[in-house]
Scaffold this motif. Sequence first.
Motif, PDB file in Angstrom:
ATOM      1  N   PRO A  29      16.471   1.154  12.644  1.00  0.00           N
ATOM      2  CA  PRO A  29      16.770   0.179  13.705  1.00  0.00           C
ATOM      3  C   PRO A  29      18.053  -0.625  13.441  1.00  0.00           C
ATOM      4  CG  PRO A  29      14.434   0.117  13.186  1.00  0.00           C
ATOM      5  CD  PRO A  29      15.074   1.062  12.199  1.00  0.00           C
ATOM      6  N   ASN A  30      18.397  -0.817  12.155  1.00  0.00           N
ATOM      7  CA  ASN A  30      19.623  -1.565  11.849  1.00  0.00           C
ATOM      8  C   ASN A  30      20.875  -0.693  11.965  1.00  0.00           C
ATOM      9  OD1 ASN A  30      19.544   0.082   9.620  1.00  0.00           O
ATOM     10  ND2 ASN A  30      19.654  -1.550   8.107  1.00  0.00           N
ATOM     11  N   GLY A  31      20.708   0.567  12.381  1.00  0.00           N
ATOM     12  CA  GLY A  31      21.871   1.431  12.584  1.00  0.00           C
ATOM     13  C   GLY A  31      22.202   2.337  11.405  1.00  0.00           C
ATOM     14  N   LYS A  56      16.747  10.860   0.546  1.00  0.00           N
ATOM     15  CA  LYS A  56      15.609  11.561  -0.063  1.00  0.00           C
ATOM     16  C   LYS A  56      14.285  10.844   0.238  1.00  0.00           C
ATOM     17  CE  LYS A  56      17.295  11.147  -4.241  1.00  0.00           C
ATOM     18  NZ  LYS A  56      18.464  10.297  -3.914  1.00  0.00           N
ATOM     19  N   SER A  57      14.268   9.529   0.019  1.00  0.00           N
ATOM     20  CA  SER A  57      13.035   8.774   0.278  1.00  0.00           C
ATOM     21  C   SER A  57      12.702   8.772   1.759  1.00  0.00           C
ATOM     22  CB  SER A  57      13.184   7.319  -0.185  1.00  0.00           C
ATOM     23  OG  SER A  57      13.335   7.264  -1.561  1.00  0.00           O
ATOM     24  N   THR A  58      13.732   8.682   2.578  1.00  0.00           N
ATOM     25  CA  THR A  58      13.516   8.713   4.032  1.00  0.00           C
ATOM     26  C   THR A  58      12.849  10.023   4.425  1.00  0.00           C
ATOM     27  OG1 THR A  58      15.393   7.264   4.433  1.00  0.00           O
ATOM     28  CG2 THR A  58      14.687   8.663   6.268  1.00  0.00           C
ATOM     29  N   LEU A 112      10.904  11.952   2.681  1.00  0.00           N
ATOM     30  CA  LEU A 112       9.485  11.953   2.307  1.00  0.00           C
ATOM     31  C   LEU A 112       8.676  11.030   3.214  1.00  0.00           C
ATOM     32  CD1 LEU A 112       9.210  12.138  -1.583  1.00  0.00           C
ATOM     33  CD2 LEU A 112       9.640  13.921   0.084  1.00  0.00           C
ATOM     34  N   ARG A 113       9.245   9.854   3.534  1.00  0.00           N
ATOM     35  CA  ARG A 113       8.491   8.928   4.405  1.00  0.00           C
ATOM     36  C   ARG A 113       8.275   9.510   5.798  1.00  0.00           C
ATOM     37  NH1 ARG A 113      11.446   4.658   1.943  1.00  0.00           N
ATOM     38  NH2 ARG A 113      12.729   4.432   3.791  1.00  0.00           N
ATOM     39  N   LEU A 114       9.235  10.289   6.284  1.00  0.00           N
ATOM     40  CA  LEU A 114       9.064  10.930   7.595  1.00  0.00           C
ATOM     41  C   LEU A 114       7.966  11.989   7.526  1.00  0.00           C
ATOM     42  CD1 LEU A 114      12.789  11.394   8.768  1.00  0.00           C
ATOM     43  CD2 LEU A 114      11.195   9.641   9.504  1.00  0.00           C
ATOM     44  N   PHE A 140       4.479   7.399  -5.103  1.00  0.00           N
ATOM     45  CA  PHE A 140       5.771   6.721  -5.222  1.00  0.00           C
ATOM     46  C   PHE A 140       6.170   6.532  -6.678  1.00  0.00           C
ATOM     47  CE2 PHE A 140       3.778   5.382  -1.242  1.00  0.00           C
ATOM     48  CZ  PHE A 140       4.788   5.634  -0.329  1.00  0.00           C
ATOM     49  N   GLN A 141       7.382   6.013  -6.860  1.00  0.00           N
ATOM     50  CA  GLN A 141       7.916   5.761  -8.199  1.00  0.00           C
ATOM     51  C   GLN A 141       7.066   4.738  -8.955  1.00  0.00           C
ATOM     52  OE1 GLN A 141      12.024   4.690  -8.026  1.00  0.00           O
ATOM     53  NE2 GLN A 141      12.180   4.306 -10.203  1.00  0.00           N
ATOM     54  N   GLU A 142       6.597   3.733  -8.224  1.00  0.00           N
ATOM     55  CA  GLU A 142       5.710   2.729  -8.825  1.00  0.00           C
ATOM     56  C   GLU A 142       4.294   3.012  -8.311  1.00  0.00           C
ATOM     57  OE1 GLU A 142       6.934   1.276  -4.902  1.00  0.00           O
ATOM     58  OE2 GLU A 142       7.921   2.330  -6.521  1.00  0.00           O
ATOM     59  N   LEU A 187       6.223  13.618  -3.685  1.00  0.00           N
ATOM     60  CA  LEU A 187       6.380  12.861  -4.926  1.00  0.00           C
ATOM     61  C   LEU A 187       7.779  12.252  -4.950  1.00  0.00           C
ATOM     62  CD1 LEU A 187       4.942  15.873  -6.812  1.00  0.00           C
ATOM     63  CD2 LEU A 187       3.831  13.648  -6.973  1.00  0.00           C
ATOM     64  N   ASP A 188       7.854  10.924  -4.887  1.00  0.00           N
ATOM     65  CA  ASP A 188       9.154  10.246  -4.844  1.00  0.00           C
ATOM     66  C   ASP A 188       9.484   9.668  -6.216  1.00  0.00           C
ATOM     67  OD1 ASP A 188      11.493   9.059  -4.133  1.00  0.00           O
ATOM     68  OD2 ASP A 188      10.679   7.910  -2.453  1.00  0.00           O
ATOM     69  N   GLU A 189      10.196  10.427  -7.016  1.00  0.00           N
ATOM     70  CA  GLU A 189      10.534  10.051  -8.392  1.00  0.00           C
ATOM     71  C   GLU A 189       9.322   9.506  -9.138  1.00  0.00           C
ATOM     72  OE1 GLU A 189      14.215   7.978  -9.023  1.00  0.00           O
ATOM     73  OE2 GLU A 189      14.770   8.270  -6.927  1.00  0.00           O
ATOM     74  N   PRO A 190       8.258  10.310  -9.215  1.00  0.00           N
ATOM     75  CA  PRO A 190       7.001   9.771  -9.733  1.00  0.00           C
ATOM     76  C   PRO A 190       7.033   9.451 -11.225  1.00  0.00           C
ATOM     77  CG  PRO A 190       6.833  12.140  -9.448  1.00  0.00           C
ATOM     78  CD  PRO A 190       8.138  11.738  -8.850  1.00  0.00           C
TER      79      PRO A 190
HETATM   80  P1  ADP Z   1      14.778   4.802  -3.834  1.00  0.00           P
HETATM   81  O1  ADP Z   1      14.653   4.274  -5.227  1.00  0.00           O
HETATM   82  O2  ADP Z   1      13.716   5.753  -3.460  1.00  0.00           O
HETATM   83  O3  ADP Z   1      16.148   5.290  -3.494  1.00  0.00           O
HETATM   84  P2  ADP Z   1      15.499   2.573  -2.240  1.00  0.00           P
HETATM   85  O4  ADP Z   1      15.978   1.638  -3.263  1.00  0.00           O
HETATM   86  O5  ADP Z   1      16.474   3.342  -1.423  1.00  0.00           O
HETATM   87  O6  ADP Z   1      14.451   3.566  -2.906  1.00  0.00           O
HETATM   88  O7  ADP Z   1      14.533   1.825  -1.223  1.00  0.00           O
HETATM   89  C1  ADP Z   1      13.475   1.018  -1.654  1.00  0.00           C
HETATM   90  C2  ADP Z   1      12.822   0.416  -0.419  1.00  0.00           C
HETATM   91  O8  ADP Z   1      13.764  -0.407   0.269  1.00  0.00           O
HETATM   92  C3  ADP Z   1      12.364   1.465   0.570  1.00  0.00           C
HETATM   93  O9  ADP Z   1      11.061   1.125   1.009  1.00  0.00           O
HETATM   94  C4  ADP Z   1      13.349   1.407   1.709  1.00  0.00           C
HETATM   95  O10 ADP Z   1      12.698   1.584   2.956  1.00  0.00           O
HETATM   96  C5  ADP Z   1      13.895   0.023   1.617  1.00  0.00           C
HETATM   97  N1  ADP Z   1      15.330   0.042   1.950  1.00  0.00           N
HETATM   98  C6  ADP Z   1      16.291   0.793   1.361  1.00  0.00           C
HETATM   99  N2  ADP Z   1      17.480   0.565   1.898  1.00  0.00           N
HETATM  100  C7  ADP Z   1      17.276  -0.366   2.872  1.00  0.00           C
HETATM  101  C8  ADP Z   1      18.122  -1.036   3.802  1.00  0.00           C
HETATM  102  N3  ADP Z   1      19.425  -0.785   3.872  1.00  0.00           N
HETATM  103  N4  ADP Z   1      17.558  -1.919   4.646  1.00  0.00           N
HETATM  104  C9  ADP Z   1      16.250  -2.174   4.603  1.00  0.00           C
HETATM  105  N5  ADP Z   1      15.393  -1.590   3.739  1.00  0.00           N
HETATM  106  C10 ADP Z   1      15.895  -0.704   2.883  1.00  0.00           C
END
Ligand code: ADP
Length: 221
Positions: A12-14, A41-43, A45-47, A77-79, A151-154
């Motif tokens: 939503p923030n673009g 990558k995390s996006t 998995l979340r999708l 998740f990682q944690e 598995l997100d960097e488990p």
């Molecule tokens: P990772 O270690 O998997 O790369 P991130 O540090 O990218 O994780 O993200 C950690 C959390 O912060 C996630 O839940 C993500 O949705 C949120 N997040 C990451 N970037 C943004 C952003 N620019 N704005 C808002 N939330 C964010």
Amino acid sequence: MLEISHLGKIYPNGAHALEDFTLQVGEGEVVAIIGGSGCGKSTLLRLVAGLEPPTRGEIRLGGRRLVEPDERVNIVFQEPRLFPWLSVADNIAFGLRHLDKGERSARVEAVLSRIGLSGYGGRWIRELSGGQAQRVALARGLVTRPSVLLLDEPFSALDAMTRTDLQDHLSDLWYENGSTMLLVTHDIEEAAALADRIIVMRPWPGRILEVVPVDLPRRRD
Ligand code: ADP
Ligand code: ADP
């Protein structure tokens, strides 16, 4: 078969997190995803977990479209992200509420023994070390025998010994469950040890850069 087609995500923030990402993963296949920070990558998995809606594209599992969290898909998740108000056993049993009590505790006991935490079922989460808590998170992800485990960097927050140990447990559990896995990792050795294929994602926006089939003998072979 997990089919990810033309997946795109604009937050939503673009922020453009993912663009036109397409990938097919066979049943029981383990695919590692590597790539720099912020490449989506995390996006991804979340999708797939249904925790975020995609902006474009779709995800299908066994032909059925995934549009929200689905019982066939689990994510670790990682944690650990465990429930602090529940015991170790109740955390693991959370996804097994549909089973009767006997079956539920049998499954929990079996997985606890598998991860080397027999006898820890009654403990509180705060009584566990970081590595033990991450083991419990892994057990919670696997105990429902999901078709797909994300598995997100488990293992990345763990010391080297605990990490190797948990990688072995993951291999063992994969043998028992045969779940399809998407493993996000920064550790190329971990990817080579566990995965059938390695996908390298391009930094911006998230697309596939290279697909590397791994034909080294794996730990589980
Ligand atoms: P990772 O270690 O998997 O790369 P991130 O540090 O990218 O994780 O993200 C950690 C959390 O912060 C996630 O839940 C993500 O949705 C949120 N997040 C990451 N970037 C943004 C952003 N620019 N704005 C808002 N939330 C964010
Ligand atoms: P990675 O896991 O590869 O580090 P992410 O999927 O966490 O990448 O992030 C991809 C991009 O999307 C980054 O630019 C990040 O800032 C942004 N992003 C991630 N989560 C959110 C969020 N919840 N809201 C807004 N932007 C986000």
